[in-house]
Structures are given as C-alpha cells and as structure tokens.
Design a protein around this motif. Structure first.
Motif, PDB file in Angstrom:
ATOM      1  N   SER B  56      12.334  30.157   9.127  1.00 55.26           N
ATOM      2  CA  SER B  56      11.506  30.907  10.754  1.00 55.26           C
ATOM      3  C   SER B  56      12.375  30.977  11.943  1.00 55.26           C
ATOM      4  O   SER B  56      12.179  30.964  12.334  1.00 55.26           O
ATOM      5  N   PHE B  57      14.068  30.484  11.844  1.00 52.46           N
ATOM      6  CA  PHE B  57      14.495  30.557  12.290  1.00 52.46           C
ATOM      7  C   PHE B  57      16.161  30.578  12.082  1.00 52.46           C
ATOM      8  O   PHE B  57      16.302  29.690  10.648  1.00 52.46           O
ATOM      9  N   SER B 103      14.680  30.812  -2.777  1.00 49.89           N
ATOM     10  CA  SER B 103      13.491  30.424  -2.994  1.00 49.89           C
ATOM     11  C   SER B 103      12.192  30.185  -1.760  1.00 49.89           C
ATOM     12  O   SER B 103      11.537  30.370  -1.714  1.00 49.89           O
ATOM     13  N   PHE B 104      13.092  28.861  -0.873  1.00 47.99           N
ATOM     14  CA  PHE B 104      13.025  28.489   0.045  1.00 47.99           C
ATOM     15  C   PHE B 104      11.316  27.890  -0.874  1.00 47.99           C
ATOM     16  O   PHE B 104      10.348  27.756   0.712  1.00 47.99           O
ATOM     17  N   CYS B 105      11.189  27.675  -1.686  1.00 46.03           N
ATOM     18  CA  CYS B 105      10.188  27.020  -1.561  1.00 46.03           C
ATOM     19  C   CYS B 105      10.193  25.573  -1.303  1.00 46.03           C
ATOM     20  O   CYS B 105       8.968  24.066  -1.030  1.00 46.03           O
ATOM     21  N   PRO B 202      22.594  25.419  -0.283  1.00 48.63           N
ATOM     22  CA  PRO B 202      21.482  24.917   1.107  1.00 48.63           C
ATOM     23  C   PRO B 202      21.188  26.444   2.028  1.00 48.63           C
ATOM     24  O   PRO B 202      21.144  27.382   0.788  1.00 48.63           O
ATOM     25  N   GLY B 203      20.578  26.101   3.287  1.00 49.18           N
ATOM     26  CA  GLY B 203      19.638  27.912   3.783  1.00 49.18           C
ATOM     27  C   GLY B 203      18.760  26.435   4.031  1.00 49.18           C
ATOM     28  O   GLY B 203      17.463  27.354   4.509  1.00 49.18           O
ATOM     29  N   GLY B 206      16.821  21.548   7.880  1.00 43.57           N
ATOM     30  CA  GLY B 206      16.232  21.667   8.818  1.00 43.57           C
ATOM     31  C   GLY B 206      14.876  21.996   8.967  1.00 43.57           C
ATOM     32  O   GLY B 206      13.933  22.749  10.302  1.00 43.57           O
ATOM     33  N   MET B 207      14.671  22.797   7.967  1.00 40.28           N
ATOM     34  CA  MET B 207      13.603  23.944   7.851  1.00 40.28           C
ATOM     35  C   MET B 207      12.217  22.857   7.786  1.00 40.28           C
ATOM     36  O   MET B 207      12.833  22.875   6.475  1.00 40.28           O
ATOM     37  N   GLY B 208      11.157  23.826   7.689  1.00 39.90           N
ATOM     38  CA  GLY B 208       9.836  22.750   7.307  1.00 39.90           C
ATOM     39  C   GLY B 208      10.297  21.872   6.718  1.00 39.90           C
ATOM     40  O   GLY B 208      10.682  20.429   8.170  1.00 39.90           O
TER      41      GLY B 208
END
Lengths: 160, 366
Positions: B56-57, B103-105, B202-203, B206-208
């Motif tokens: 999201s950021f 997928s950012f799953c 990576p990617g 620190g997300m979710g």
C-alpha cells in the motif's frame, strides 16, 4: 550538415514530441515552451529509448526537508531507470559533468505568422545552447547527441 | 509517436556475444491483464474480496515498470506474452525467461486468504503463460506459495511439482521470522522431495504482516528499496547457521533481486565468526561459505555497478560468480538490467556461465 524535414510545427504544440528515424538514427524532437530541441533516442546508461520517457519537472531543495518543484516541462525522465536529463541541453541532472545526452539543434525558419508566435524564439543554427560543450573525451561513452533544429514555412527541420 | 525499438535491437545485435546456448533470464515478471484474471480462479468468499491487492505504500515515485513495456494493444506492462517475447527474448537472445509472478499473497494477515491468492496465481500461470502462451516451452514458471501457511504451501508444491514447466517454488523475502527457522521446514522438505529449488524475491518487506528488516520503517522508497538486500542477508545467515542444508541436503535456494555485491564480505564475516563460535551451531560442519556452491544461487539484477569496472570484476571473483551467479533482468520493472549493458565485458567463459549455463544446470533446462 544535412537537413531533414521531420514534421510540421502545427502537429507539435508545446509539451509534445515526435520520434523520428533520420539517417539511421532514432531522434526525439521536442517542443519545450515553444522552442524545439532534438536528442538522440538512447540513454547513455543502458541504452533505453530515452525519448519515450516522461517529460515534466523535477524537485530541488536548498536544505533537507524542502521541495522546490521546478523546470516543469524541461526534464526528460528515462523510461527504464528514471535517470533525469535536461531536455534543452541533454545534460544529466544528477551528474552534469559526466553524463550528457547528445542533443541536436532544431530551429524554426520563416515561421508562418500566427501559426505559433513562440517559435520565433528558436535560435539560429549554430547558436543552439544544446549544441555546445562536451566535457572530455573520457565522457564519449556516456553522452547522447543533441542536434540543431530549425523551422521553415512551418516545417520542422533537423540538422545532422 | 513512433516507437524506437530498432535502437534496442541494433544495440543488442552489436554487443551480443556468440553464445553456445541462449540467455536464461532468471527474474521475469508476467502480469495479469486485470484483477479479474486472478479472481476467476479464487473460490468464494475470496473471489468477492480480491481487488489485486499490492503493497500500500513504498511505491516508486517515478514509475514502477519500464514505460516502453506497455503492450501495443494496451493492458498492463508485462501482460502481453507476444510483446514480452519481442522486447525481451527476440531483442536479446533470451531463450528461457523464468517467470516470477508478483502475487503479494504474503502481506495478508489471514493465512487462508494468502494461500488462496497463491493458488489462484498458480492456476492462472499454468493456464496462460505456461500453456496458452507457451507453444515452444520457452516460459518456465514458479510455484507461488504463502510461507506464512506452511501446510497449505506444501499442498501447493505437491499440486504443481509434476508440471513440466514449473521449475521452482517461489516466495517473498518479506517475512515474520528468518528463513532458517524450523516453522518453514515442511516447505523445504517438500522442495527437496520434489527436487525444486526455492526462489526468494523481495517486495513485501515491512508490508502487511511482514517485519521490515531495518530499525523501524524507513521514510522513503529509495531507503526501503535499497534496504531490501538486508532481508536477504538475514535470511541467508539464518539458513546457513540453522543448518538447513545439513537437515535437507538436497535443498537449494535462489536469491532473486536481493543484490549481489554484499555476498562476499558477508561470507568473510560469517566464516570468521564460525571459527570462533561454531560450538553454538555444531551442526554447521564446514565454513558457512562452503555451502553456497552446492545450495545457493544469486540472480544478478540489480547488479551493483561501481564507477571502476575492476572493482566489480574483483567482487564477482570473490563471490564465486562463476558458479553461483545467474543473469536476471527483472523485466518489465523499472530497474531492468539490460543483458548487453548491465555487466562490464566479461571473459567469454564467465559470460556463458552467468548468462546461461549456471541457470540451465540449476533449473534443469536443456
């Protein structure tokens, strides 16, 4: 120096560009605030088609925490890695002494009155600021050419 | 505006060296044409929920993918297989892109949802890029797993391991615990059993639900992006010291887009500490760096490029690039490494290993 007609002034209003292939070279011709500039369409970094990049402004600061948005419409951003170039000179924003996109002179000759009054500001061939100054032979690999452009009877003329 | 792809093509033709076999690009991102393409593979209740969620950021302030990778008929960058073939494979002589879907799953706090997204991406990849778009078998795929849910991850590995074009299991380096720890072992056991390496990409740092591998959250994208290699260093130290390769001698990992130049000095440091502290980890029976050649590969992009090429060439020698480095471009992402421009001139045999042979051996390609 050979001259090539690459389009009409009327088809390239300020902020617009046209990518042409001339003498085997892909070159981007830009109308920046009514003046014409031409740059080779290859980034000196990894060879990306530079002239397909976005054209806008950039941020500067006189101290940490400050954003000064400036030079709107004059900064060409490489479509791959985001390196910024001054479209009026071909110079890299981050490293003006080592990386310079070769720019080409574009001029407007005998502009049709009323067609685009701003076009008269384009300098004559040979006076174009982007056509001067390569820093040193060691930089040859990292520069991309700029070319002179003139306009004749509403036609944009590129000089190689 | 006319396109200028001949520049690229000519550039590639001018500088490409004769290769016995074509280039293998070990990090290429196929993109769904829309969230609906994935949603159709999701069961309820997830089908109604899914909106193509990404981080999201920490989004790139310039652009996230090459601007010239927009397909001629429209659609998201990286979503048109014919255009990818033209722009990546034909331009540079890439014969096998290893496809790594994003997928950012694993940002999801609900393991069921995360695992459902992973499963949907696998079905989508198998139906499209590995089947309908793959008449010549050039595209090789990755089995996406949600490592927060090892049980479902193992099921997903078993489900796809027999697929002729799935060549690795893949997960994100964004995590809640370092990858040497035992909660992940069912995944490693399945990879070993099915002889599939685990690609780590990576990617989602620190997300979710994932921990950011820095002291707190950095302010800017540039900090976050530059620091992604810290997650890889932490995971690698963890895997080596926990004895993962002693426990699973057939297990192999590929570190994708995690940086390259840090490896040699990190191994110098770890080997030195191992000499003094090995009694804490007695199962590590040889210097940690000695496990790399049998178990670890690195993808090259984004290759660090110092001003003096000699410094990079020295670093490549120090890290044993001849045996463990595999070329990758990250197409179509913004920091794409050109096969003809990212590296300085290499000796022909070293070029052949990095650009083709190492990946072919690692992924079992002919």
């Amino acid at each position: 120096m050979a001259t090539y007609a690459v389009g009409r002034v009327s088809e390239l209003p300020p902020g617009h560009r046209k990518i042409v292939t001339v003498d085997g070279r892909s070159i981007g011709v830009f109308n920046v605030h009514g003046r014409f500039y031409a740059l080779r369409n290859a980034c000196p970094h990894q060879g990306a088609p530079l002239c397909q990049g976005s054209l806008g402004g950039t941020a500067a600061a006189s101290r940490p925490g400050e954003y000064i948005w400036e030079r709107e419409g004059e900064i060409l951003v490489c479509p791959w890695h985001g390196w910024e170039f001054d479209v009026t000179t071909g110079r890299s924003i981050v490293n003006p002494h080592r990386t310079r996109v070769r720019s080409y002179q574009v001029s407007v000759e005998h502009a049709v009155p009323g067609e685009n009054p701003a076009l008269g500001e384009n300098p004559a061939p040979g006076e174009h600021p982007a056509s001067v100054g390569i820093t040193s032979p060691a930089d040859e690999d990292e520069r991309v050419p700029t070319f002179p452009v003139t306009v004749d009877d509403g036609a944009i003329l590129l000089h190689l | 505006m006319s396109t200028a792809t001949p520049i690229e093509t000519a550039e590639a033709a001018r500088t490409a060296r004769p290769a016995r076999r074509g280039i293998v690009d070990t990090d290429v991102h196929p993109v769904p044409r829309s969230a609906d393409e994935i949603r159709q593979y999701l069961p309820m209740p997830w089908r109604d929920l899914y909106q193509g969620e990404r981080r999201s950021f920490y989004n790139n302030p310039v652009h996230g993918s090459r601007l010239d990778s927009v397909p001629p008929d429209g659609g998201p960058k990286g979503s048109d297989p014919d255009f990818l073939r033209k722009q990546l494979m034909d331009s540079y002589g890439v014969t096998h892109p290893i496809l790594v879907p994003r997928s950012f799953c694993n940002i999801q706090p609900d393991p069921d949802y995360g695992s459902a997204i992973a499963a949907a991406f696998n079905e989508w990849l198998a139906d499209t890029w590995l089947d309908r778009y793959n008449h010549d078998g050039a595209f090789k795929g990755s089995i996406t797993i949600n490592h927060h849910d090892p049980q479902r991850a193992v099921e997903e590995i078993e489900r796809w391991a027999g697929h002729p074009h799935m060549v690795q299991v893949m997960t994100d380096s964004g995590a809640r615990a370092p990858f040497g720890q035992r909660q992940y072992y069912p995944i490693y056991e399945a990879c070993e059993r099915r002889n599939l390496p685990l690609g780590i990409h990576p990617g989602t740092e620190g997300m979710g639900v994932n921990i950011q591998p820095t002291p707190g959250m950095p302010t800017h994208y540039i900090e976050w992006h530059c620091s992604m290699s810290l997650a890889f260093q932490s995971h690698l130290v963890s895997i080596l010291t926990e004895g993962v390769f002693e426990r699973f001698p057939g297990f192999r990992i590929a570190l994708l887009e995690g940086g390259v130049a840090w490896l040699a000095p990190l191994m110098w440091r770890l080997d030195a500490y191992w000499k003094a502290l090995r009694r804490e980890i007695p199962w590590v029976r040889k210097a940690p760096s000695e496990y790399l050649r049998d178990h670890v590969r690195l993808a090259s992009q984004p290759l660090e490029r110092p001003a003096d090429d000699r410094h990079l060439l020295s670093n490549l020698e120090s890290m044993d690039a001849e045996h463990i480095l595999m070329f990758s471009s990250d197409y179509p992402h913004w920091d794409f490494d050109s096969p003809t421009r990212a590296f300085p001139k290499l000796p022909d045999d070293l070029w052949q290993k990095i650009f083709s042979d190492n990946a072919r051996a690692f992924y079992g390609l002919t």
